[in-house]
Write a protein that holds these residues in place. Sequence first.
Motif, PDB file in Angstrom:
ATOM      1  N   LYS A  55     -13.632   1.678  12.648  1.00  0.00           N
ATOM      2  CA  LYS A  55     -12.512   1.149  12.240  1.00  0.00           C
ATOM      3  C   LYS A  55     -12.138   0.123  10.964  1.00  0.00           C
ATOM      4  CE  LYS A  55     -11.665   0.477  16.930  1.00  0.00           C
ATOM      5  NZ  LYS A  55     -11.945  -0.787  17.868  1.00  0.00           N
ATOM      6  N   VAL A  90     -11.824   2.158   8.169  1.00  0.00           N
ATOM      7  CA  VAL A  90     -10.168   2.725   7.581  1.00  0.00           C
ATOM      8  C   VAL A  90      -9.456   1.566   7.120  1.00  0.00           C
ATOM      9  CG1 VAL A  90      -7.947   3.618   9.474  1.00  0.00           C
ATOM     10  CG2 VAL A  90      -9.815   4.029   9.796  1.00  0.00           C
ATOM     11  N   ALA A  91      -9.386   0.119   7.887  1.00  0.00           N
ATOM     12  CA  ALA A  91      -8.741  -0.858   7.419  1.00  0.00           C
ATOM     13  C   ALA A  91      -9.484  -1.229   6.371  1.00  0.00           C
ATOM     14  CB  ALA A  91      -9.481  -2.382   8.169  1.00  0.00           C
ATOM     15  N   TRP A 111      -9.602   1.517   3.520  1.00  0.00           N
ATOM     16  CA  TRP A 111      -9.086   2.701   2.899  1.00  0.00           C
ATOM     17  C   TRP A 111      -7.077   1.867   2.904  1.00  0.00           C
ATOM     18  CZ3 TRP A 111      -8.940   5.521  -0.718  1.00  0.00           C
ATOM     19  CH2 TRP A 111      -7.739   6.189  -0.278  1.00  0.00           C
ATOM     20  N   GLU A 112      -6.572   1.569   4.316  1.00  0.00           N
ATOM     21  CA  GLU A 112      -5.550   0.866   4.141  1.00  0.00           C
ATOM     22  C   GLU A 112      -4.739  -0.281   3.496  1.00  0.00           C
ATOM     23  OE1 GLU A 112      -4.853   0.148   8.257  1.00  0.00           O
ATOM     24  OE2 GLU A 112      -4.602   2.689   8.677  1.00  0.00           O
ATOM     25  N   ASP A 113      -5.925  -1.639   3.720  1.00  0.00           N
ATOM     26  CA  ASP A 113      -5.774  -2.267   2.241  1.00  0.00           C
ATOM     27  C   ASP A 113      -5.703  -1.680   1.297  1.00  0.00           C
ATOM     28  OD1 ASP A 113      -5.412  -5.481   2.235  1.00  0.00           O
ATOM     29  OD2 ASP A 113      -7.531  -4.856   1.105  1.00  0.00           O
ATOM     30  N   TYR A 114      -6.015  -1.165   0.712  1.00  0.00           N
ATOM     31  CA  TYR A 114      -6.189  -0.336  -1.268  1.00  0.00           C
ATOM     32  C   TYR A 114      -4.846  -0.365  -0.729  1.00  0.00           C
ATOM     33  CZ  TYR A 114      -7.553   2.536  -4.046  1.00  0.00           C
ATOM     34  OH  TYR A 114      -7.157   4.023  -5.515  1.00  0.00           O
ATOM     35  N   ARG A 115      -4.410   1.210  -0.356  1.00  0.00           N
ATOM     36  CA  ARG A 115      -3.612   1.833   0.032  1.00  0.00           C
ATOM     37  C   ARG A 115      -2.547   1.051  -0.443  1.00  0.00           C
ATOM     38  NH1 ARG A 115      -2.954   6.409  -2.327  1.00  0.00           N
ATOM     39  NH2 ARG A 115      -1.824   7.311  -0.769  1.00  0.00           N
ATOM     40  N   ARG A 116      -2.562  -0.316   0.551  1.00  0.00           N
ATOM     41  CA  ARG A 116      -0.890  -0.770   0.045  1.00  0.00           C
ATOM     42  C   ARG A 116      -1.074  -1.826  -0.518  1.00  0.00           C
ATOM     43  NH1 ARG A 116      -1.167  -6.370   1.075  1.00  0.00           N
ATOM     44  NH2 ARG A 116      -4.183  -6.079   1.858  1.00  0.00           N
TER      45      ARG A 116
END
Length: 57
Positions: free
Chosen positions: A37, A40-41, A43-48
């Motif tokens: 988790k 994933v968080a 990675w999602e922050d990086y993509r955002r």
Amino acid sequence: MCYYKLTSRQVRELLLPDGDSPFADWFSSLEAVAAAKVSVALWEDYRRREAQTRKGR
């Protein structure tokens, strides 16, 4: 030194004078599901942030 490159800025891992990493110590103590988790968080922050940079924000 370990770091994540975030297009316009960098997030660096804190390394203490003795070479220890508080984040690595904490992360390695997590159970597999919790570690997944967190990964994933991050990675999602990086993509955002990458998407916001592309939009010119």
